[in-house]
Design a protein around this motif. Structure first.
Motif, PDB file in Angstrom:
ATOM      1  N   THR A 155       0.805  -1.214   0.000  1.00 35.97           N
ATOM      2  CA  THR A 155       0.000   0.000   0.000  1.00 35.97           C
ATOM      3  C   THR A 155       0.843   1.270   0.000  1.00 35.97           C
ATOM      4  O   THR A 155       0.529   2.239  -0.689  1.00 35.97           O
ATOM      5  CB  THR A 155      -0.971  -0.013   1.197  1.00 35.97           C
ATOM      6  OG1 THR A 155      -1.942   1.015   1.018  1.00 35.97           O
ATOM      7  CG2 THR A 155      -0.270   0.204   2.519  1.00 35.97           C
ATOM      8  N   ARG A 156       1.939   1.288   0.749  1.00 31.14           N
ATOM      9  CA  ARG A 156       2.783   2.490   0.758  1.00 31.14           C
ATOM     10  C   ARG A 156       3.553   2.617  -0.547  1.00 31.14           C
ATOM     11  O   ARG A 156       3.731   3.712  -1.080  1.00 31.14           O
ATOM     12  CB  ARG A 156       3.741   2.453   1.954  1.00 31.14           C
ATOM     13  CG  ARG A 156       3.049   2.371   3.292  1.00 31.14           C
ATOM     14  CD  ARG A 156       1.975   3.411   3.457  1.00 31.14           C
ATOM     15  NE  ARG A 156       2.506   4.677   3.947  1.00 31.14           N
ATOM     16  CZ  ARG A 156       1.797   5.806   4.020  1.00 31.14           C
ATOM     17  NH1 ARG A 156       0.561   5.837   3.606  1.00 31.14           N
ATOM     18  NH2 ARG A 156       2.335   6.909   4.500  1.00 31.14           N
ATOM     19  N   GLY A 157       4.011   1.470  -1.067  1.00 30.45           N
ATOM     20  CA  GLY A 157       4.689   1.515  -2.361  1.00 30.45           C
ATOM     21  C   GLY A 157       3.770   2.038  -3.449  1.00 30.45           C
ATOM     22  O   GLY A 157       4.171   2.868  -4.272  1.00 30.45           O
ATOM     23  N   ALA A 158       2.521   1.581  -3.458  1.00 22.99           N
ATOM     24  CA  ALA A 158       1.566   2.036  -4.468  1.00 22.99           C
ATOM     25  C   ALA A 158       1.357   3.538  -4.364  1.00 22.99           C
ATOM     26  O   ALA A 158       1.307   4.245  -5.385  1.00 22.99           O
ATOM     27  CB  ALA A 158       0.235   1.298  -4.303  1.00 22.99           C
ATOM     28  N   ARG A 159       1.251   4.042  -3.153  1.00 27.25           N
ATOM     29  CA  ARG A 159       1.027   5.483  -2.962  1.00 27.25           C
ATOM     30  C   ARG A 159       2.205   6.310  -3.467  1.00 27.25           C
ATOM     31  O   ARG A 159       2.045   7.250  -4.252  1.00 27.25           O
ATOM     32  CB  ARG A 159       0.779   5.771  -1.475  1.00 27.25           C
ATOM     33  CG  ARG A 159       0.595   7.255  -1.181  1.00 27.25           C
ATOM     34  CD  ARG A 159       0.467   7.494   0.311  1.00 27.25           C
ATOM     35  NE  ARG A 159       0.384   8.918   0.596  1.00 27.25           N
ATOM     36  CZ  ARG A 159      -0.751   9.585   0.724  1.00 27.25           C
ATOM     37  NH1 ARG A 159      -1.903   8.958   0.578  1.00 27.25           N
ATOM     38  NH2 ARG A 159      -0.753  10.885   0.983  1.00 27.25           N
TER      39      ARG A 159
END
Length: 201
Positions: free
Chosen positions: A143-147
């Motif tokens: 999720t943080r990578g996607a953001r």
């Protein structure tokens, strides 16, 4: 005070220690710092688009490590974790997160990690609720990578023309992502015939 912190973080983005500062801000934001690393990531990608993926990677790694600290605060220092949630206006957050975790598990972390909701609340509540740590780390990386890679992509692809609306677009994409999750969760709820009250988050 928040405005001064924001301006200070923006100043770090232009300094010769920008990458180290980006790591520090990304790490701290996942557990206690109020300013998101996006405000540094966007201008740094704009200044050096050839390093956009590197900057997004730094944000992701630091944010996940900071998330692990937030989880540890909730898991090992429960009184302090509860105080931090209360101090940020989420005194009832633990019961709400436990309810959602019980129903939807890792999807809660995936959904909230992409939204403007402070990620520190997710990390601390995850520790308080004793959510499975390996799954928490995997979900955080996704999720943080996607953001952060989305922010880097927008800046690298479109440059300054979209810089003023990066956050707005990010919220739009996150909203669409969450809408798909809600549809899937609703379908699974009815197909599985599960029961229980709704969780308010």
């Amino acid at each position: 005070m928040l405005r001064r912190l924001y301006d200070w973080v923006m100043g770090l983005a232009a300094s010769r220690h920008a990458e180290k500062s980006l790591f520090a801000v990304s790490f701290a934001e996942s557990s206690f710092f109020p300013v998101p690393p996006d405000v540094m990531l966007a201008p740094m990608c704009l200044a050096k688009p050839e390093k956009a993926w590197r900057y997004a990677f730094i944000c992701t790694i630091a944010s996940v490590l900071g998330g692990a600290l937030g989880y540890a605060i909730g898991f090992f220092l429960q009184d302090f974790g509860m105080w931090m949630m209360a101090a940020t206006g989420h005194a009832g957050g633990l019961a709400e997160f436990q309810c959602w975790y019980g129903k939807y598990g890792v999807w809660v972390i995936l959904a909230k990690g992409l939204t403007p909701i402070p990620y520190k609340l997710v990390t601390i509540a995850s520790g308080l609720a004793a959510f499975a740590f390996p799954m928490f780390i995997i979900a955080s990386v996704i999720t943080r990578g996607a953001r952060f890679f989305l922010v880097a992509y927008i800046i690298k692809k479109f440059g300054p023309t979209l810089l003023p609306i990066v956050e707005r677009r990010l919220a739009l994409f996150a909203g669409l992502f969450i809408a798909l999750i809600v549809i899937g969760l609703t379908a699974s709820h009815f197909l599985g015939g599960s029961s229980g009250g709704a969780c308010a988050v």
